[in-house]
Design a protein around this motif. Structure first.
Motif, PDB file in Angstrom:
ATOM      1  N   GLY A  74     -39.636   0.207  33.285  1.00  0.00           N
ATOM      2  CA  GLY A  74     -39.022   0.965  34.373  1.00  0.00           C
ATOM      3  C   GLY A  74     -37.948   0.203  35.122  1.00  0.00           C
ATOM      4  N   LYS A  75     -37.887  -1.137  34.963  1.00  0.00           N
ATOM      5  CA  LYS A  75     -36.876  -1.881  35.722  1.00  0.00           C
ATOM      6  C   LYS A  75     -35.478  -1.430  35.292  1.00  0.00           C
ATOM      7  N   THR A  76     -34.491  -1.641  36.138  1.00  0.00           N
ATOM      8  CA  THR A  76     -33.147  -1.137  35.835  1.00  0.00           C
ATOM      9  C   THR A  76     -32.581  -1.877  34.623  1.00  0.00           C
ATOM     10  N   LEU A  77     -31.613  -1.226  33.980  1.00  0.00           N
ATOM     11  CA  LEU A  77     -31.004  -1.851  32.787  1.00  0.00           C
ATOM     12  C   LEU A  77     -30.357  -3.187  33.145  1.00  0.00           C
ATOM     13  N   ALA A  78     -29.740  -3.260  34.327  1.00  0.00           N
ATOM     14  CA  ALA A  78     -29.094  -4.524  34.729  1.00  0.00           C
ATOM     15  C   ALA A  78     -30.153  -5.617  34.863  1.00  0.00           C
ATOM     16  N   GLU A  79     -31.273  -5.265  35.481  1.00  0.00           N
ATOM     17  CA  GLU A  79     -32.343  -6.259  35.624  1.00  0.00           C
ATOM     18  C   GLU A  79     -32.946  -6.611  34.271  1.00  0.00           C
ATOM     19  N   ALA A  80     -33.079  -5.594  33.423  1.00  0.00           N
ATOM     20  CA  ALA A  80     -33.667  -5.830  32.100  1.00  0.00           C
ATOM     21  C   ALA A  80     -32.778  -6.782  31.298  1.00  0.00           C
ATOM     22  N   LYS A  81     -31.470  -6.569  31.400  1.00  0.00           N
ATOM     23  CA  LYS A  81     -30.532  -7.468  30.702  1.00  0.00           C
ATOM     24  C   LYS A  81     -30.692  -8.878  31.268  1.00  0.00           C
ATOM     25  N   GLY A  82     -30.845  -8.953  32.588  1.00  0.00           N
ATOM     26  CA  GLY A  82     -31.064 -10.264  33.226  1.00  0.00           C
ATOM     27  C   GLY A  82     -32.333 -10.906  32.688  1.00  0.00           C
ATOM     28  N   TRP A 120     -33.829 -18.265  17.283  1.00  0.00           N
ATOM     29  CA  TRP A 120     -34.497 -17.164  18.012  1.00  0.00           C
ATOM     30  C   TRP A 120     -33.695 -16.825  19.276  1.00  0.00           C
ATOM     31  N   TYR A 121     -33.238 -17.878  19.973  1.00  0.00           N
ATOM     32  CA  TYR A 121     -32.399 -17.678  21.159  1.00  0.00           C
ATOM     33  C   TYR A 121     -31.150 -16.868  20.783  1.00  0.00           C
ATOM     34  N   ASP A 122     -30.469 -17.289  19.711  1.00  0.00           N
ATOM     35  CA  ASP A 122     -29.230 -16.594  19.303  1.00  0.00           C
ATOM     36  C   ASP A 122     -29.524 -15.115  19.014  1.00  0.00           C
ATOM     37  N   LEU A 123     -30.655 -14.864  18.368  1.00  0.00           N
ATOM     38  CA  LEU A 123     -30.980 -13.461  18.027  1.00  0.00           C
ATOM     39  C   LEU A 123     -31.247 -12.633  19.285  1.00  0.00           C
ATOM     40  N   CYS A 124     -31.864 -13.260  20.288  1.00  0.00           N
ATOM     41  CA  CYS A 124     -32.097 -12.537  21.562  1.00  0.00           C
ATOM     42  C   CYS A 124     -30.756 -12.175  22.191  1.00  0.00           C
ATOM     43  N   ILE A 125     -29.823 -13.110  22.157  1.00  0.00           N
ATOM     44  CA  ILE A 125     -28.512 -12.846  22.775  1.00  0.00           C
ATOM     45  C   ILE A 125     -27.772 -11.763  21.981  1.00  0.00           C
ATOM     46  N   GLU A 126     -27.804 -11.893  20.649  1.00  0.00           N
ATOM     47  CA  GLU A 126     -27.136 -10.886  19.798  1.00  0.00           C
ATOM     48  C   GLU A 126     -27.673  -9.479  20.034  1.00  0.00           C
ATOM     49  N   ASN A 127     -28.993  -9.401  20.280  1.00  0.00           N
ATOM     50  CA  ASN A 127     -29.634  -8.084  20.400  1.00  0.00           C
ATOM     51  C   ASN A 127     -29.986  -7.749  21.850  1.00  0.00           C
ATOM     52  N   ALA A 128     -29.265  -8.378  22.785  1.00  0.00           N
ATOM     53  CA  ALA A 128     -29.628  -8.253  24.204  1.00  0.00           C
ATOM     54  C   ALA A 128     -29.643  -6.794  24.672  1.00  0.00           C
ATOM     55  N   ASP A 129     -28.684  -5.990  24.225  1.00  0.00           N
ATOM     56  CA  ASP A 129     -28.638  -4.610  24.720  1.00  0.00           C
ATOM     57  C   ASP A 129     -29.850  -3.813  24.242  1.00  0.00           C
ATOM     58  N   ASP A 130     -30.222  -4.014  22.984  1.00  0.00           N
ATOM     59  CA  ASP A 130     -31.400  -3.307  22.463  1.00  0.00           C
ATOM     60  C   ASP A 130     -32.673  -3.755  23.173  1.00  0.00           C
ATOM     61  N   LEU A 131     -32.789  -5.063  23.351  1.00  0.00           N
ATOM     62  CA  LEU A 131     -34.007  -5.586  24.001  1.00  0.00           C
ATOM     63  C   LEU A 131     -34.109  -5.071  25.434  1.00  0.00           C
ATOM     64  N   ALA A 132     -32.953  -5.004  26.115  1.00  0.00           N
ATOM     65  CA  ALA A 132     -32.951  -4.533  27.503  1.00  0.00           C
ATOM     66  C   ALA A 132     -33.355  -3.064  27.567  1.00  0.00           C
ATOM     67  N   LEU A 133     -32.873  -2.276  26.603  1.00  0.00           N
ATOM     68  CA  LEU A 133     -33.215  -0.850  26.608  1.00  0.00           C
ATOM     69  C   LEU A 133     -34.724  -0.662  26.399  1.00  0.00           C
ATOM     70  N   ILE A 134     -35.278  -1.378  25.446  1.00  0.00           N
ATOM     71  CA  ILE A 134     -36.729  -1.264  25.194  1.00  0.00           C
ATOM     72  C   ILE A 134     -37.491  -1.649  26.463  1.00  0.00           C
ATOM     73  N   LEU A 135     -37.033  -2.704  27.113  1.00  0.00           N
ATOM     74  CA  LEU A 135     -37.704  -3.183  28.329  1.00  0.00           C
ATOM     75  C   LEU A 135     -37.638  -2.154  29.457  1.00  0.00           C
ATOM     76  N   THR A 136     -36.468  -1.572  29.644  1.00  0.00           N
ATOM     77  CA  THR A 136     -36.341  -0.560  30.703  1.00  0.00           C
ATOM     78  C   THR A 136     -37.227   0.640  30.396  1.00  0.00           C
ATOM     79  N   LEU A 137     -37.250   1.042  29.126  1.00  0.00           N
ATOM     80  CA  LEU A 137     -38.043   2.225  28.781  1.00  0.00           C
ATOM     81  C   LEU A 137     -39.530   1.985  28.984  1.00  0.00           C
ATOM     82  N   GLU A 138     -39.984   0.755  28.755  1.00  0.00           N
ATOM     83  CA  GLU A 138     -41.449   0.580  28.881  1.00  0.00           C
ATOM     84  C   GLU A 138     -41.882   0.107  30.257  1.00  0.00           C
TER      85      GLU A 138
END
Ligand code: NAD
Ligand code: SSN
Length: 470
Positions: free
Chosen positions: A80-88, A60-78
């Motif tokens: 509002g935090k910045t993409l850099a913070e969302a990636k963090g 599950w950890y590996d999949l989060c890392i593999e899909n980090a950009d997608d997960l960060a985008l979904i997080l920012t869109l819902e």
């Protein structure tokens, strides 16, 4: 590159909008159905080996890392935090899965020395059962993985309830947990929006659910504790704080400013450990206020997807209204607004934006002395002595995070030991790491998440008492 939207997701299947029960996507929030699925899954999941659960967590950890950009985008869109913070946050959230993969295999029991030499007592730790995991909107990924990572490592199954404002990141995690191999019914997600009280109460009252973990406000934490009383569920509550950030005369100003920016502006001031009352010692007060204000003026506010934006919008409208109320109240008690102070629309953007605000000459009578602002509002209180600041910091009902900035080691120890809080940051504006036992005292709740202690919240101890007389 233009602003990114959901159509930019590499994996479109990470965007889901229905609840997830027993490996199926469902429309209605059906707590009974989810609890039954988790209860059925628990019967076999509790018998899996810790090593197997660790493998699923690592996948599950590996999949989060593999899909980090997608997960960060979904997080920012819902959120509002910045993409850099969302990636963090994606990386921070994933780190709990890695951490608890390790902890899964370290739930040792003990051999207890007995008074009677003809007896032996050993203990074992066993998963408590189905866990209800209620997460807030400020960290929609990390608060899911911090709870579910520990629960699954322990051998518990889960019914997860994300905040109504931010369900999408949680649903994307459900997709990845399933892909990682967790068996059917292990992770169930029920959604809410206008029916949060009903769903919350049903989770608390369900006899199939044995454990409840909640991160959110003290008000709701108390309500859930009362609703769980009937079934005496084991509870972990990570609730509101009122973090003091104390800058002593001997502090390095650059360290203090850098730590304060981190402690105050992360997630636009919407973290449970955000610096709420910033106490600055008399001699350094003016210099610190000026250096901090100059730094804050450089922070770009705007759409979290835009390069260079440091402060995004707040998550909902009532958060802006509450902050404006706090600013007006502070002014009525003599505070000066030396920066910001108003809601605004940077570049005519729609959204819940507040100007980064600095208030000086704060009075103890102001509401922010007792209430969390939960917004990018810096409230500077002046103090003279260590004794005075300790008395003031401890004179509140809550105690979650705290920060002290000092170069004086004896003082650091004295103050850290005297603060009535669960966590103390020293010359740093952050308390977040998977290995840190995160949690509070007083009305900030009880239990610890992360750290060596986090898994124990999902385990119960059984002792085996033996007669070994021959
Ligand atoms: N500890 C944290 O990380 C955290 C997170 C979010 C909010 N807060 C605190 O809450 C304050 C206001 O935020 P809010 O307006 O969302 O607060 P709120 O008290 O309305 O809700 C807090 C959280 O509890 C959930 N909730 C609300 N009623 C519930 C119920 N009856 N049963 C189960 N869950 C329920 C909500 O979905 C939300 O996630 C903030 O200013 C801050 O002090 C703390
Ligand atoms: O706001 C609650 C959690 C924040 C964190 O884990 O850093």
């Amino acid at each position: 590159m233009g602003l990114r939207t959901l159509s930019d997701l590499h994996r479109k299947d990470l965007f889901q909008s229905k609840g997830f029960i027993n490996d199926e996507w469902m429309g209605a929030a059906d707590v009974d159905h989810a609890a039954e699925a988790a209860h059925t899954a628990f019967k076999s999941f509790k018998k899996t080996s810790a090593r197997q659960r660790a493998k699923w967590l690592r996948k599950w950890y590996d999949l989060c890392i593999e899909n980090a950009d997608d997960l960060a985008l979904i997080l920012t869109l819902e959120n509002g935090k910045t993409l850099a913070e969302a990636k963090g946050e994606v990386l921070y959230g994933a780190s709990f899965l890695d951490w608890f993969a390790g902890e899964a295999e370290r739930t040792h029991g003990e051999l207890i020395p007995t008074a009677n030499l003809n007896q032996r007592i050993i203990t074992m730790k066993q998963p408590i059962g189905v866990a209800a995991l209620l997460a807030p909107w400020n960290f929609p990924i990390a608060m899911i993985t911090r709870k579910a990572g520990a629960a699954f490592a322990a051998g518990c199954t889960a019914v997860v309830k994300p905040a109504g404002e931010t369900p999408l990141s949680c649903l994307a995690q459900a997709v990845l947990a399933k892909e990682a191999g967790f068996p059917k019914g292990c992770m169930n997600v029920v959604l809410t929006l206008n029916n949060v009280s009903e769903v919350g109460e049903a989770l608390c009252k369900s006899k199939l659910i044995k454990k409840l973990s909640f991160t959110g406000s003290t008000r709701v934490g108390k309500l859930l504790a009362s609703q769980c009383a009937g079934s005496l569920k084991k509870l972990s509550l990570e609730l509101g704080g009122n973090s003091p950030f104390i800058v002593f005369d001997d502090a390095k100003i650059e360290t203090a400013v850098e730590a304060c920016i981190m402690a105050k502006f992360r997630n636009s001031g919407q973290t449970c450990v955000t610096a709420n009352r910033i106490f600055v010692q008399d001699k350094i007060y003016d210099a610190f206020a000026e250096a901090l204000t100059e730094k804050i003026k450089t922070l770009k506010v705007g759409d979290g997807r835009e390069d260079g934006v440091f402060v995004g919008p707040m998550t909902h409208e009532r958060a802006v209204e509450k902050a404006i109320g706090h600013i007006n109240d502070a002014k009525s008690h003599g505070a000066s607004v030396i920066l910001g102070g108003e809601a605004f629309q940077p570049n005519n953007l729609k959204g819940y934006f507040l100007q980064p605000t600095v208030l000086t000459n704060m009075s103890e009578k102001a509401l922010t002395t007792r209430e969390e602002v939960f917004a990018p509002v810096v409230a500077l209180y002046r103090f003279k002595t260590e004794e005075e600041v300790l008395e003031k910091t401890n004179a509140v009902d809550v105690g979650l995070g705290s920060f002290i900035i000092t170069e004086n080691m004896p003082r650091m120890w004295r103050v850290a030991e005297a603060l009535e809080v669960g966590m103390v940051g020293v010359n740093i504006g952050l308390l977040s790491a998977s290995e840190n036992p995160f949690g509070g005292v007083k009305e900030s709740g009880y239990g610890r998440e992360g750290g060596r202690q986090g898994i124990d919240e999902y385990l119960q101890i059984k002792s085996i008492f033996m007669n070994v007389a021959s």
